[in-house]
Write a protein that holds these residues in place. Structure first.
Motif, PDB file in Angstrom:
ATOM      1  N   SER A  18     -50.199  -6.232  -6.526  1.00  0.00           N
ATOM      2  CA  SER A  18     -48.867  -5.701  -6.864  1.00  0.00           C
ATOM      3  C   SER A  18     -48.671  -5.574  -8.372  1.00  0.00           C
ATOM      4  CB  SER A  18     -47.777  -6.580  -6.260  1.00  0.00           C
ATOM      5  OG  SER A  18     -47.793  -7.857  -6.858  1.00  0.00           O
TER       6      SER A  18
ATOM      7  N   PRO B 293     -39.205  -3.970  -5.738  1.00  0.00           N
ATOM      8  CA  PRO B 293     -40.392  -3.769  -4.899  1.00  0.00           C
ATOM      9  C   PRO B 293     -40.276  -4.523  -3.578  1.00  0.00           C
ATOM     10  CG  PRO B 293     -41.034  -4.245  -7.156  1.00  0.00           C
ATOM     11  CD  PRO B 293     -39.553  -4.427  -7.081  1.00  0.00           C
TER      12      PRO B 293
ATOM     13  N   VAL C 275     -41.055   0.850  -4.462  1.00  0.00           N
ATOM     14  CA  VAL C 275     -39.959   0.572  -5.394  1.00  0.00           C
ATOM     15  C   VAL C 275     -39.249   1.900  -5.670  1.00  0.00           C
ATOM     16  CG1 VAL C 275     -41.415   0.851  -7.439  1.00  0.00           C
ATOM     17  CG2 VAL C 275     -39.338  -0.512  -7.602  1.00  0.00           C
TER      18      VAL C 275
END
Length: 197
Positions: A161, A181, A190
């Protein structure tokens, strides 16, 4: 063979005049109650020139509208008591349609553009996607950025991520995070909105 169209007027009378029926049909299509359709015990009446005529029965207001040669139109049905106005229904309907068109012209449609990233994206590719995102955001569009995980990449969601975090930093000068997110199935997405100046 002559066809005669029968229908009921707003007051419940049987009528065979096709022109009159078209007018009646038009009145019932619109959501505005007029003349005999207004059956409230008390209404607040506004005159044809915008003056307050006070609270009275709907019947009394209807007779005042008839005396003026105009229609009684319910303009605020949710108010207590409901507000009615003496006006020409045709002109009133035309004004309402014109206002709606003007409001639609002033509205700005915001498109949501979507960009997809992968966890093993190269820095140059990430910069290219960020530049593309900046163009969308500068035009006033919102942006949905998705990071798609495949196969074993799901086991390293936390470390992967960081790609999304890096992308957010690259577009931070023109965009702000609207929705944080969020992991949805195999996608982490997001939503980024353009910065307001």
């Amino acid at each position: 063979m002559i066809k005669i169209w029968y229908g009921f007027t707003a007051s419940g009378l049987l009528c065979s005049d096709p022109f009159f029926l078209l007018i009646q049909e038009d009145k019932t299509i619109s959501e505005v109650a007029i003349n005999e359709q207004i059956r409230d015990k008390e209404i607040r009446l506004i005159g044809e020139h915008g003056e307050q005529l006070g609270i009275m029965s709907a019947k009394e207001a209807y007779f005042k509208a008839q005396d003026a040669g105009l229609d009684l139109i319910k303009i605020a049905p949710t108010a207590k008591p409901p507000v009615c106005k003496i006006a020409d229904y045709g002109k009133y309907k035309y004004e309402q349609l014109r206002r709606e068109k003007e409001a639609k012209k002033r509205q700005k449609e915001i498109e949501v553009k979507e960009l997809r990233l992968s966890p093993n994206i190269d820095d140059n590719d990430l910069n290219t996607k960020a530049n593309q995102a900046k163009k969308f955001l500068s035009k006033g569009d919102k942006l949905k950025v998705s990071l798609r995980f495949r196969g074993r990449e799901m086991a390293h969601v936390g470390s992967n991520s960081q790609v999304l975090d890096k992308f957010i930093e690259l577009v931070a000068d023109v965009g702000v995070i609207e929705k944080a997110p969020k992991l949805e199935g195999r996608n982490m997405s997001v939503t980024i909105a353009p910065k307001k100046n």
